[in-house]
Design an enzyme around this catalytic site. Structure first.
Site, PDB file in Angstrom:
ATOM      1  N   HIS A  20      46.900 -16.234  92.806  1.00 54.14           N
ATOM      2  CA  HIS A  20      46.811 -15.279  92.371  1.00 54.14           C
ATOM      3  C   HIS A  20      46.399 -13.871  91.826  1.00 54.14           C
ATOM      4  O   HIS A  20      46.411 -13.432  90.966  1.00 54.14           O
ATOM      5  CB  HIS A  20      48.351 -15.135  91.624  1.00 54.14           C
TER       6      HIS A  20
HETATM    7  C1  UD1 Z   1      49.854 -12.725  84.705  1.00 56.01           C
HETATM    8  C2  UD1 Z   1      48.357 -13.392  84.093  1.00 56.01           C
HETATM    9  C3  UD1 Z   1      47.198 -14.478  84.142  1.00 56.01           C
HETATM   10  C4  UD1 Z   1      47.598 -15.342  84.346  1.00 56.01           C
HETATM   11  C5  UD1 Z   1      49.249 -15.927  85.918  1.00 56.01           C
HETATM   12  C6  UD1 Z   1      49.694 -16.997  85.675  1.00 56.01           C
HETATM   13  C7  UD1 Z   1      47.934 -11.515  82.570  1.00 56.01           C
HETATM   14  C8  UD1 Z   1      46.802 -10.135  82.251  1.00 56.01           C
HETATM   15  N1  UD1 Z   1      47.818 -11.881  83.705  1.00 56.01           N
HETATM   16  O1  UD1 Z   1      49.219 -12.271  85.741  1.00 56.01           O
HETATM   17  O2  UD1 Z   1      46.896 -14.608  83.212  1.00 56.01           O
HETATM   18  O3  UD1 Z   1      47.102 -16.588  84.747  1.00 56.01           O
HETATM   19  O4  UD1 Z   1      49.917 -14.327  84.508  1.00 56.01           O
HETATM   20  O5  UD1 Z   1      51.658 -16.455  86.517  1.00 56.01           O
HETATM   21  O6  UD1 Z   1      48.474 -11.130  81.358  1.00 56.01           O
HETATM   22  N2  UD1 Z   1      56.819 -10.937  88.336  1.00 56.01           N
HETATM   23  C9  UD1 Z   1      57.632 -11.536  88.865  1.00 56.01           C
HETATM   24  N3  UD1 Z   1      58.424 -12.160  88.525  1.00 56.01           N
HETATM   25  C10 UD1 Z   1      57.803 -12.251  86.759  1.00 56.01           C
HETATM   26  C11 UD1 Z   1      56.545 -12.366  86.086  1.00 56.01           C
HETATM   27  C12 UD1 Z   1      56.234 -10.611  87.518  1.00 56.01           C
HETATM   28  O7  UD1 Z   1      58.553 -10.711  90.121  1.00 56.01           O
HETATM   29  O8  UD1 Z   1      58.745 -13.671  86.470  1.00 56.01           O
HETATM   30  C13 UD1 Z   1      55.860  -9.795  89.685  1.00 56.01           C
HETATM   31  C14 UD1 Z   1      55.305  -8.466  88.686  1.00 56.01           C
HETATM   32  O9  UD1 Z   1      56.357  -8.266  89.522  1.00 56.01           O
HETATM   33  C15 UD1 Z   1      53.964  -7.731  89.013  1.00 56.01           C
HETATM   34  C16 UD1 Z   1      53.749  -9.393  89.299  1.00 56.01           C
HETATM   35  O10 UD1 Z   1      54.237 -10.591  89.639  1.00 56.01           O
HETATM   36  O11 UD1 Z   1      54.199  -7.352  90.402  1.00 56.01           O
HETATM   37  C17 UD1 Z   1      52.389  -9.681  88.718  1.00 56.01           C
HETATM   38  O12 UD1 Z   1      52.493 -10.348  86.933  1.00 56.01           O
HETATM   39  P1  UD1 Z   1      52.001  -9.894  85.879  1.00 56.01           P
HETATM   40  O13 UD1 Z   1      52.791 -10.032  85.164  1.00 56.01           O
HETATM   41  O14 UD1 Z   1      51.721  -8.416  86.302  1.00 56.01           O
HETATM   42  O15 UD1 Z   1      50.324 -10.459  85.970  1.00 56.01           O
HETATM   43  P2  UD1 Z   1      50.086 -11.721  86.269  1.00 56.01           P
HETATM   44  O16 UD1 Z   1      49.528 -11.851  88.280  1.00 56.01           O
HETATM   45  O17 UD1 Z   1      51.405 -12.937  86.989  1.00 56.01           O
END
Ligand code: UD1
Length: 383
Positions: A222
């Site tokens: 990820h």
């Molecule tokens: C976040 C954490 C990372 C952790 C990871 C585990 C930060 C900076 N990063 O990264 O340390 O290892 O989580 O998962 O806080 N999304 C969904 N559904 C959700 C959550 C996210 O579809 O429930 C999508 C969002 O729309 C976004 C992408 O996933 O486009 C990334 O989500 P984001 O919360 O920005 O960070 P992670 O990459 O998950």
């Protein structure tokens, strides 16, 4: 005493569950109870990324959900600070407890300190020294601000001492995630692997693999450094399809960020049609633990999985150039090797792993009793 604990994203949930249990046990045994409020920032909001963990780990529903959701880093941190400040003004806690290194950890630490509320950071002192990683920035700022720094191992304590932290601030407590792992091993072991596939199979895929103990690989990816660049991600897929999948089946729980990128780069269809690779939705805690216990090898860019592999004795090919968790590395007695996204190195280390065995190890104080040491440290602070 009034404590507010904060969670925001998936890796926080397994860290807060044992801490809440420790408060509940304390309240049963003592006349004066601790008042506890759980705040969820809402950074992760899908059922599979959030609520399923609350249910599986029996975490009580959050008292307050800030509903922050997705966004850029500045949006997530800014919106969290604005919403959390209102909570702090209303609740006036004695302590804010933050865990890990996600955006919620950073945003809530800054907000609390600006209002002169004490901050305790569980999992303090981890350093990758990679300023390209958003989590490294979160760790550095949180640790600079926190009053009480609870570290999982001596290497992390030394990082903090080198940055000028004092003996009063830094307390070694062990790894709180291992409390959760120990408490849930039995339940995970009872799950059948075919059930895991059937319950989590990606809607667009069909079931195409059978998982036999010690003869399959688990993949999780990820990190922006692996999934945000078309060439890099394509290179990793080529390695998985041309090399790993030819030797053993692969099960891959796809993170939402990675799914979006695979689709944007037109790699999704290619993966769906590759034999021996099974795409599943993000897995629940017990399902992933069960797969980890019996895997031949883990290929991952997750820090938490490196630690779980160390305790379970699962070989771990870590697709990163650095780690904030050096205690998990083979050269330090652990089970993990760093390969970045260098395909030759990936192939070389994967081949070595196929031949050799690794041993499970438990670093000092990774004994399932970390949460009560965390609570003790808070209660003793300045008392
Ligand atoms: C976040 C954490 C990372 C952790 C990871 C585990 C930060 C900076 N990063 O990264 O340390 O290892 O989580 O998962 O806080 N999304 C969904 N559904 C959700 C959550 C996210 O579809 O429930 C999508 C969002 O729309 C976004 C992408 O996933 O486009 C990334 O989500 P984001 O919360 O920005 O960070 P992670 O990459 O998950």
């Amino acid at each position: 005493m009034k404590i507010i604990s904060v969670v925001g994203a998936r890796p926080n949930f397994m860290k807060i569950a044992p801490f809440i249990n420790a408060i509940e046990s304390y309240n049963k045994d003592n006349k004066i109870s601790i008042e506890h409020i759980l705040v969820h920032t809402g950074q992760h909001y899908d059922y599979r990324m959030s609520k399923s963990f609350f249910e599986a780990l029996k975490i009580p529903p959050a008292d307050i959900n800030l509903g922050i959701g997705s966004g850029t880093h500045a949006e997530q941190v800014g919106h969290t600070m604005i919403a959390f400040e209102k909570v702090l003004i209303e609740e006036e806690p004695d302590w804010v407890v933050v865990v890990g290194d996600v955006n919620a950890t950073l945003a809530c630490s800054i907000t609390a300190k600006k209002l002169n509320v004490r901050v305790c950071h569980i999992e303090a002192g981890l350093r990758s020294r990679d300023m390209q990683m958003p989590e490294e920035i979160n760790r550095l700022v949180t640790d600079r601000l926190a009053d009480l720094l609870l570290v999982p191992d001596r290497l992390s304590a030394n990082n903090l001492f080198a940055e000028g932290c004092t003996n009063e601030q830094v307390v070694m407590v062990g790894n709180i995630m291992i409390d959760t792992l120990d408490a849930n091993l039995e339940k995970a072991l009872a799950i059948s692997k075919s059930d895991i596939i059937n319950r989590n199979i990606h809607l667009e895929t069909s079931s195409k693999i059978i998982l036999e103990d010690n003869n399959y690989a688990v993949v999780t990816l990820h990190r922006p450094s692996n999934v945000d660049n078309n060439e890099t991600l394509k290179g990793i897929l080529d390695f998985l399809t041309n090399f790993v999948a030819k030797k053993m089946p692969i099960i891959w729980p796809v993170h939402p960020r990675t799914e979006i990128k695979l689709k944007n780069f037109n790699l999704w269809e290619f993966l769906l049609s590759t034999p021996n690779i099974q795409l599943v939705y993000p897995l629940g805690y017990h399902d992933l633990l069960q797969l980890n216990i019996n895997a031949k090898v883990m290929l991952t860019d997750s820090g938490g999985l490196q630690e779980e592999c160390t305790v379970l004795g699962t070989k771990c090919v870590t697709m990163r150039w650095n780690t904030e968790r050096p205690i998990t590395l083979k050269k330090n007695g652990g089970v993990s090797v760093l390969v970045g996204n260098d395909l030759q190195l990936l192939e070389k280390e994967f081949k070595i792993f196929l031949k050799e065995d690794v041993k499970a190890i438990r670093p000092e104080m990774w004994d399932g009793k970390t949460a009560s040491r965390c609570l003790d440290a808070i209660l003793k602070f300045n008392s």
